[in-house]
Motif scaffolding. Sequence first.
Motif, PDB file in Angstrom:
ATOM      1  N   ARG A   8      38.572  70.726  20.676  1.00  0.00           N
ATOM      2  CA  ARG A   8      38.391  71.946  20.144  1.00  0.00           C
ATOM      3  C   ARG A   8      36.346  71.944  19.460  1.00  0.00           C
ATOM      4  NH1 ARG A   8      42.156  74.686  16.522  1.00  0.00           N
ATOM      5  NH2 ARG A   8      43.767  74.636  18.619  1.00  0.00           N
ATOM      6  N   VAL A   9      35.992  70.867  18.702  1.00  0.00           N
ATOM      7  CA  VAL A   9      34.862  70.348  18.845  1.00  0.00           C
ATOM      8  C   VAL A   9      34.261  70.609  19.588  1.00  0.00           C
ATOM      9  CG1 VAL A   9      33.461  68.653  16.504  1.00  0.00           C
ATOM     10  CG2 VAL A   9      35.489  69.571  15.971  1.00  0.00           C
ATOM     11  N   SER A  10      34.420  69.812  20.260  1.00  0.00           N
ATOM     12  CA  SER A  10      33.638  69.537  21.723  1.00  0.00           C
ATOM     13  C   SER A  10      32.688  70.836  22.279  1.00  0.00           C
ATOM     14  CB  SER A  10      33.720  68.496  22.688  1.00  0.00           C
ATOM     15  OG  SER A  10      34.402  67.242  22.300  1.00  0.00           O
ATOM     16  N   PHE A  11      34.104  71.706  21.937  1.00  0.00           N
ATOM     17  CA  PHE A  11      33.567  73.246  22.580  1.00  0.00           C
ATOM     18  C   PHE A  11      32.839  73.679  21.721  1.00  0.00           C
ATOM     19  CE2 PHE A  11      34.489  77.889  22.890  1.00  0.00           C
ATOM     20  CZ  PHE A  11      34.510  77.428  24.092  1.00  0.00           C
ATOM     21  N   LEU A  12      33.108  73.607  21.147  1.00  0.00           N
ATOM     22  CA  LEU A  12      32.274  74.718  19.780  1.00  0.00           C
ATOM     23  C   LEU A  12      30.518  73.934  19.458  1.00  0.00           C
ATOM     24  CD1 LEU A  12      34.704  74.510  16.988  1.00  0.00           C
ATOM     25  CD2 LEU A  12      33.730  76.569  18.221  1.00  0.00           C
ATOM     26  N   GLU A  13      30.405  72.834  19.877  1.00  0.00           N
ATOM     27  CA  GLU A  13      29.178  72.229  20.094  1.00  0.00           C
ATOM     28  C   GLU A  13      28.433  72.656  21.455  1.00  0.00           C
ATOM     29  OE1 GLU A  13      26.907  70.175  17.685  1.00  0.00           O
ATOM     30  OE2 GLU A  13      28.767  70.103  16.578  1.00  0.00           O
ATOM     31  N   GLU A  14      29.313  72.654  22.029  1.00  0.00           N
ATOM     32  CA  GLU A  14      28.421  73.547  23.425  1.00  0.00           C
ATOM     33  C   GLU A  14      27.940  74.908  23.805  1.00  0.00           C
ATOM     34  OE1 GLU A  14      31.325  72.732  26.285  1.00  0.00           O
ATOM     35  OE2 GLU A  14      31.271  70.556  26.311  1.00  0.00           O
ATOM     36  N   ALA A  15      29.275  75.826  22.598  1.00  0.00           N
ATOM     37  CA  ALA A  15      29.224  76.676  23.048  1.00  0.00           C
ATOM     38  C   ALA A  15      28.338  77.500  22.058  1.00  0.00           C
ATOM     39  CB  ALA A  15      30.178  77.682  21.424  1.00  0.00           C
ATOM     40  N   PHE A  16      27.722  75.972  20.933  1.00  0.00           N
ATOM     41  CA  PHE A  16      26.235  76.634  19.725  1.00  0.00           C
ATOM     42  C   PHE A  16      25.346  76.823  20.622  1.00  0.00           C
ATOM     43  CE2 PHE A  16      23.000  74.660  17.202  1.00  0.00           C
ATOM     44  CZ  PHE A  16      22.990  75.563  16.281  1.00  0.00           C
ATOM     45  N   VAL A  17      24.976  75.401  21.743  1.00  0.00           N
ATOM     46  CA  VAL A  17      23.556  75.306  22.463  1.00  0.00           C
ATOM     47  C   VAL A  17      23.741  76.261  23.081  1.00  0.00           C
ATOM     48  CG1 VAL A  17      22.836  73.522  24.252  1.00  0.00           C
ATOM     49  CG2 VAL A  17      23.914  72.966  21.776  1.00  0.00           C
ATOM     50  N   LEU A  18      24.441  76.590  24.258  1.00  0.00           N
ATOM     51  CA  LEU A  18      24.652  77.802  25.140  1.00  0.00           C
ATOM     52  C   LEU A  18      24.171  79.299  24.118  1.00  0.00           C
ATOM     53  CD1 LEU A  18      27.425  76.488  27.711  1.00  0.00           C
ATOM     54  CD2 LEU A  18      24.963  76.617  27.799  1.00  0.00           C
ATOM     55  N   GLN A  19      24.960  79.267  23.152  1.00  0.00           N
ATOM     56  CA  GLN A  19      24.768  80.246  22.151  1.00  0.00           C
ATOM     57  C   GLN A  19      22.792  80.701  22.106  1.00  0.00           C
ATOM     58  OE1 GLN A  19      27.854  80.733  19.627  1.00  0.00           O
ATOM     59  NE2 GLN A  19      28.645  81.990  20.833  1.00  0.00           N
ATOM     60  N   ARG A  20      22.846  79.673  21.515  1.00  0.00           N
ATOM     61  CA  ARG A  20      21.055  79.338  21.220  1.00  0.00           C
ATOM     62  C   ARG A  20      20.001  79.058  21.996  1.00  0.00           C
ATOM     63  NH1 ARG A  20      19.053  74.911  16.680  1.00  0.00           N
ATOM     64  NH2 ARG A  20      17.060  76.157  16.281  1.00  0.00           N
ATOM     65  N   HIS A  21      20.267  78.329  23.177  1.00  0.00           N
ATOM     66  CA  HIS A  21      18.957  78.387  23.954  1.00  0.00           C
ATOM     67  C   HIS A  21      19.165  79.604  24.793  1.00  0.00           C
ATOM     68  CE1 HIS A  21      17.909  74.792  22.034  1.00  0.00           C
ATOM     69  NE2 HIS A  21      18.938  74.333  22.138  1.00  0.00           N
ATOM     70  N   LEU A  22      20.757  79.828  25.260  1.00  0.00           N
ATOM     71  CA  LEU A  22      20.538  80.934  26.268  1.00  0.00           C
ATOM     72  C   LEU A  22      21.037  82.221  26.230  1.00  0.00           C
ATOM     73  CD1 LEU A  22      22.256  78.303  29.556  1.00  0.00           C
ATOM     74  CD2 LEU A  22      20.040  79.204  29.136  1.00  0.00           C
TER      75      LEU A  22
END
Length: 82
Positions: A8-22
Amino acid sequence: FGPVHSWRVSFLEEAFVLQRHLNMSFSEVKDLPVAYRKWFINRIVQDINQKNEAISGNQNQDAGHENMSKLREYEDKLSKNS
């Protein structure tokens, strides 16, 4: 084994990156296949590295340029005031 919810933490980190940059929504990130999420994140990292290399190259070329030194002084003043 690690924490039970480490995925879940890994997914949230990925989500943060994609939300922020894309500017993707959480739903868009959640609906992406894992392989696509990984590809987008790797591509963002590659793009940032290319930009950093270009900046490093420009700093070396412009090191003696008077305007660049004035710009750096201005940036230093801004960073001290924030």
